[in-house]
Design an enzyme around this catalytic site. Structure first.
Site, mmCIF file in Angstrom:
data_model
loop_
_atom_site.group_PDB
_atom_site.id
_atom_site.type_symbol
_atom_site.label_atom_id
_atom_site.label_comp_id
_atom_site.label_asym_id
_atom_site.label_seq_id
_atom_site.Cartn_x
_atom_site.Cartn_y
_atom_site.Cartn_z
ATOM 1 N N ARG A 44 12.517 -45.951 -34.286
ATOM 2 C CA ARG A 44 11.837 -46.732 -32.912
ATOM 3 C C ARG A 44 12.974 -46.813 -31.739
ATOM 4 O O ARG A 44 14.037 -46.489 -32.145
ATOM 5 C CB ARG A 44 11.357 -48.225 -33.412
ATOM 6 C CG ARG A 44 12.075 -48.812 -34.360
ATOM 7 C CD ARG A 44 13.454 -49.377 -34.129
ATOM 8 N NE ARG A 44 13.369 -49.957 -32.815
ATOM 9 C CZ ARG A 44 14.659 -50.248 -32.337
ATOM 10 N NH1 ARG A 44 15.748 -49.860 -32.686
ATOM 11 N NH2 ARG A 44 14.591 -51.060 -31.006
ATOM 12 N N GLY A 45 12.564 -47.147 -30.820
ATOM 13 C CA GLY A 45 13.611 -47.394 -29.652
ATOM 14 C C GLY A 45 13.055 -46.148 -28.715
ATOM 15 O O GLY A 45 12.968 -44.943 -29.264
ATOM 16 N N GLN A 192 13.294 -56.710 -34.398
ATOM 17 C CA GLN A 192 14.435 -55.847 -33.952
ATOM 18 C C GLN A 192 15.566 -56.484 -33.566
ATOM 19 O O GLN A 192 16.692 -56.129 -33.821
ATOM 20 C CB GLN A 192 13.941 -54.973 -32.872
ATOM 21 C CG GLN A 192 12.953 -53.897 -33.285
ATOM 22 C CD GLN A 192 11.527 -54.571 -33.007
ATOM 23 O OE1 GLN A 192 11.437 -55.808 -33.026
ATOM 24 N NE2 GLN A 192 10.746 -53.771 -32.620
ATOM 25 N N ASP A 233 11.138 -49.195 -22.163
ATOM 26 C CA ASP A 233 10.274 -48.183 -22.537
ATOM 27 C C ASP A 233 9.726 -47.235 -21.727
ATOM 28 O O ASP A 233 9.490 -46.048 -22.022
ATOM 29 C CB ASP A 233 9.186 -48.539 -23.648
ATOM 30 C CG ASP A 233 9.818 -49.352 -24.835
ATOM 31 O OD1 ASP A 233 10.302 -50.433 -24.670
ATOM 32 O OD2 ASP A 233 10.131 -48.707 -25.845
HETATM 33 O O1 MRU Z 1 8.750 -51.104 -30.551
HETATM 34 P P1 MRU Z 1 10.345 -50.497 -30.484
HETATM 35 O O2 MRU Z 1 11.266 -51.244 -31.579
HETATM 36 O O3 MRU Z 1 10.627 -49.251 -30.516
HETATM 37 O O4 MRU Z 1 10.634 -51.090 -29.028
HETATM 38 C C1 MRU Z 1 12.013 -50.931 -28.490
HETATM 39 C C2 MRU Z 1 12.028 -51.412 -27.270
HETATM 40 O O5 MRU Z 1 11.233 -52.164 -26.687
HETATM 41 C C3 MRU Z 1 13.454 -51.269 -26.501
HETATM 42 O O6 MRU Z 1 13.881 -52.407 -25.761
HETATM 43 C C4 MRU Z 1 13.394 -50.013 -25.798
HETATM 44 O O7 MRU Z 1 13.019 -48.830 -26.321
HETATM 45 C C5 MRU Z 1 14.604 -49.742 -24.961
HETATM 46 S S1 MRU Z 1 16.095 -49.363 -25.887
HETATM 47 C C6 MRU Z 1 16.706 -48.222 -25.940
#
Ligand code: MRU
Length: 350
Positions: A44-45, A192, A233
């Site tokens: 994720r991320g 997270q 994102d």
């Molecule tokens: O649902 P996730 O864990 O994929 O969400 C991740 C985030 O919202 C982070 O803040 C985002 O990807 C930026 S991090 C590089």
């Protein structure tokens, strides 16, 4: 803490759902493996899902038998749309898959297309790693010696290839000798912040305090936070920041308490084409809210709302930290101008 290994054209990823209590690496061999890893949030991320999506496409292409080029391209199109649908909000996934598709489209034969896909996926991985470091070098200027930075979700190595986005300036500031503390939100429902950010920062020996999401306003009112740095994102051309659910609350509280609020992200997160109304906010399973680490915490049958992301309006954003510089309001014209710069500036590729 690198979340993926690419060795001898084999891809393994850390199953982030199990952290911090278990470390388990999972091999991904097909596009479907990559799709499930992204959809189920083993990875994720925003930057990381782009990298894994690109490798998923390249690995799948490598498995396709000897077909005529038009057939190969049709098959590839189907795989690409499936991969992009794994998670709809972070634009990095589409950006990476589109780049791979463009590189395959330029190839004249199937073997050339397969090779081009591999090279593009490797370029994307290298771009995200080098850019993350660059974000740290650029963003650390915003952090003063003695500052406490609040962050939300995980925008660290585990969300990228290394260093992170929002955690990178913190890391670089500390490398440069500044004393920096972090307040990390736990980030319900997937935790997270508690599971990943707290783990990464603790491993690095960075002074970190974990709070629940409900404590953001009080922590700020107590003067515990000097600035906010978190990831994104998707960032729209007018400066709307789409990031993990709860970001809007953090931004609102930051504005209320005059705490500067920065979003830190690579250009692969910028979406110059879509309007706010056109962004699909991923809705995830109600189970993520009804259960905490496998334990039911709400009565069966209760209605649940579980958007994975929210949208922070530009007026709550102090600045955007990108590899193309720190962008301050008004965002529209400055993002347009910076969008013209090539990726080569950092990635060394095409
Ligand atoms: O649902 P996730 O864990 O994929 O969400 C991740 C985030 O919202 C982070 O803040 C985002 O990807 C930026 S991090 C590089």
């Amino acid at each position: 803490m690198r979340p993926l290994l690419w060795e001898g054209r084999r891809l393994s990823v850390l199953d982030q759902r199990l952290l911090p209590t278990r470390v388990k690496w999972v091999g991904l061999r097909t596009a479907e493996d990559a799709f499930s890893a992204i959809a189920e949030m083993k990875v994720r991320g925003a930057p990381l899902i782009g990298v894994v999506g690109a490798f998923g496409l390249a690995l799948e292409a490598g498995r396709m038998g000897s077909t005529p080029l038009p057939r190969f391209r049709e098959g590839l199109e189907r795989v690409a749309s499936r991969l992009v649908s794994a998670r709809p909000t972070a634009v990095n996934l589409k950006w990476a898959v589109d780049r791979c598709m463009d590189s395959a489209a330029r190839a004249g034969t199937v073997p050339e297309a397969k090779e081009a896909l591999m090279e593009e996926a490797e370029w994307i991985m290298a771009y995200e790693e080098r850019t993350a470091r660059r974000l740290g070098e650029i963003g650390e200027r915003l952090i003063r010696d003695g500052d406490t930075v609040m962050t939300h979700c995980n925008a660290g190595s585990l969300a990228t290839v290394d260093y992170g986005t929002a955690l990178s300036p913190i890391r670089v500031a500390i490398e440069k000798g500044k004393k920096v503390k972090v307040v990390a939100t736990e980030t319900r429902p997937a935790l997270q912040g508690a599971r990943l950010t707290a783990l990464e920062l603790q491993k690095d020996g960075i002074d970190t305090t974990l709070i629940s999401d409900t404590m953001v306003g009080y922590a700020m009112s107590q003067g515990m936070v000097d600035l906010v740095m978190l990831g994104a994102d998707r960032v729209l051309r007018d400066g709307h920041v789409i990031n993990k659910i709860g970001t809007y609350q953090v931004a609102t509280m930051a504005s209320r308490h005059s705490v500067p609020f920065y979003s830190v992200f690579p250009w692969s997160t910028v979406d110059m084409k879509t309007e706010k109304e056109g962004v699909r906010i991923e809705q995830r399973s109600p189970k993520e809210v009804e259960f905490v680490r496998g334990r039911r915490v709400a009565p069966k049958g209760i209605k649940v709302f579980n958007p994975a992301f929210d949208i922070t309006p530009p007026e709550l954003v102090t600045g955007l930290v990108t590899e193309r510089g720190i962008i301050l309001p008004p965002f529209y014209s400055k993002l347009e101008e910076a969008d013209g710069a090539p990726y080569e500036a950092v990635g060394g590729g095409n």
